[in-house]
Design a protein around this motif. Structure first.
Motif, mmCIF file in Angstrom:
data_model
loop_
_atom_site.group_PDB
_atom_site.id
_atom_site.type_symbol
_atom_site.label_atom_id
_atom_site.label_comp_id
_atom_site.label_asym_id
_atom_site.label_seq_id
_atom_site.Cartn_x
_atom_site.Cartn_y
_atom_site.Cartn_z
ATOM 1 N N UNK A 1 0.851 -1.203 0.000
ATOM 2 C CA UNK A 1 0.000 0.000 0.000
ATOM 3 C C UNK A 1 0.880 1.244 0.000
ATOM 4 N N UNK A 2 0.345 2.325 -0.498
ATOM 5 C CA UNK A 2 1.153 3.527 -0.667
ATOM 6 C C UNK A 2 1.220 4.339 0.630
ATOM 7 N N UNK A 3 2.322 4.180 1.365
ATOM 8 C CA UNK A 3 2.511 4.926 2.611
ATOM 9 C C UNK A 3 3.490 6.081 2.437
ATOM 10 N N UNK A 4 4.535 5.855 1.628
ATOM 11 C CA UNK A 4 5.557 6.890 1.441
ATOM 12 C C UNK A 4 6.312 6.666 0.136
ATOM 13 N N UNK B 1 -2.632 13.823 16.459
ATOM 14 C CA UNK B 1 -2.042 14.012 15.137
ATOM 15 C C UNK B 1 -3.180 13.806 14.127
ATOM 16 N N UNK B 2 -3.581 14.895 13.474
ATOM 17 C CA UNK B 2 -4.721 14.868 12.555
ATOM 18 C C UNK B 2 -4.222 14.632 11.127
ATOM 19 N N UNK B 3 -4.764 13.586 10.480
ATOM 20 C CA UNK B 3 -4.299 13.217 9.143
ATOM 21 C C UNK B 3 -2.910 12.612 9.214
ATOM 22 N N UNK B 4 -2.745 11.674 10.125
ATOM 23 C CA UNK B 4 -1.414 11.148 10.477
ATOM 24 C C UNK B 4 -0.741 10.335 9.366
ATOM 25 N N UNK B 5 -1.529 9.754 8.437
ATOM 26 C CA UNK B 5 -0.911 8.976 7.355
ATOM 27 C C UNK B 5 -0.168 7.771 7.902
ATOM 28 N N UNK C 1 -8.720 3.353 6.586
ATOM 29 C CA UNK C 1 -8.637 2.233 7.524
ATOM 30 C C UNK C 1 -7.370 1.382 7.341
ATOM 31 N N UNK C 2 -6.908 1.267 6.096
ATOM 32 C CA UNK C 2 -5.675 0.484 5.843
ATOM 33 C C UNK C 2 -4.489 1.087 6.596
ATOM 34 N N UNK D 1 -10.098 5.827 13.277
ATOM 35 C CA UNK D 1 -10.395 5.806 11.850
ATOM 36 C C UNK D 1 -11.600 6.703 11.594
ATOM 37 N N UNK D 2 -11.401 7.757 10.818
ATOM 38 C CA UNK D 2 -12.520 8.644 10.506
ATOM 39 C C UNK D 2 -12.039 10.028 10.128
#
Length: 237
Positions: A39-42, A75-79, A103-104, A125-126
């Motif tokens: 999955x695309x994390x970085x 941490x908002x939008x933590x990725x 969620x992933x 998650x949200x």
């Protein structure tokens, strides 16, 4: 893995890691690369680069904020966990909440928390627009930190409702964000925030220009903010 460069980067920030913390960062790196294959994390995968552009970058917050006085952080939008998890590893006393809409990514973060045996980390998650309306999260945090890529006016509408009065929001920006920062002042005024400090610097051992924007929460955020999902990004205050 040679940690010496990472040690030197952190030394410029006055941070010294224990052997346990170094191992946690190395395991974080390994899991990041493992999960990144599926999955695309970085887009950054080389060891020294991850240390610098994700781990050290996350910890530059110490330039602008004394972390020993912080008890709770969101941490908002933590990725992939930046900046929240590096802050948690370096400052284990802080209770950290990581919020992401995918969620992933939350599953990835849960594995990091479990493998690194980190206590007092909550993953959510949200959307920020929904969680910031809930009493158990609204105006409950000393500090919000976000590296999320969004206009500062929009990001402030997501983040400021989580922070208690007297707390602060630190936004990680590129060095050339003066215009965006200036344009956010009206939104900040509406949301109960005010720019306390802007710290511009170059990431240690690189030519990457960064800016940390520290926004103090001077009054409570009006109940109608954040507006419903999608609106803050389409129509910034």
């Amino acid at each position: 893995m040679d940690d010496r460069r990472f040690d030197q980067e952190l030394e410029t920030l006055g941070i010294r890691l224990t052997d346990v913390q170094k191992r946690q960062f190395d395991r974080y790196y390994e899991l990041l690369i493992e999960w990144n294959r599926v999955m695309n994390l970085t887009g950054i995968t080389e060891y020294d680069e991850v240390n610098l552009k994700h781990f050290t970058d996350s910890l530059t917050i110490v330039r602008i904020k004394e972390m020993k006085n912080i008890s709770t952080l969101i941490d908002v939008g933590t990725g992939a966990g930046f900046p929240g998890l590096p802050i948690k590893i370096a400052f284990p006393h802080i209770k950290v909440t990581l919020l992401d809409s995918l969620n992933k990514r939350i599953k990835f973060l849960n594995q990091i928390v479990e493998e690194l045996e980190l206590n007092d980390v909550v993953t959510l998650h949200g959307r920020a627009e929904d969680y910031a309306k809930k009493e158990e999260y609204r105006e409950q945090f000393d500090l919000c930190a976000s590296r999320a890529v969004a206009n500062l006016s929009t990001l402030s509408e997501y983040c400021l409702p989580f922070i208690k009065k007297g707390g602060c929001f630190v936004s990680y920006k590129s060095a050339d964000s003066d215009e965006e920062i200036k344009m956010s002042e009206k939104a900040l005024d509406i949301l109960g925030g005010k720019i306390e400090k802007i710290d511009k610097f170059t990431l240690p051992g690189s030519d990457m220009g960064r800016a940390l924007v520290m926004i103090e929460k001077v009054k409570n955020t009006p109940r109608k903010y954040p507006r419903k999902a999608g609106v803050p990004s389409k129509e910034p205050l």
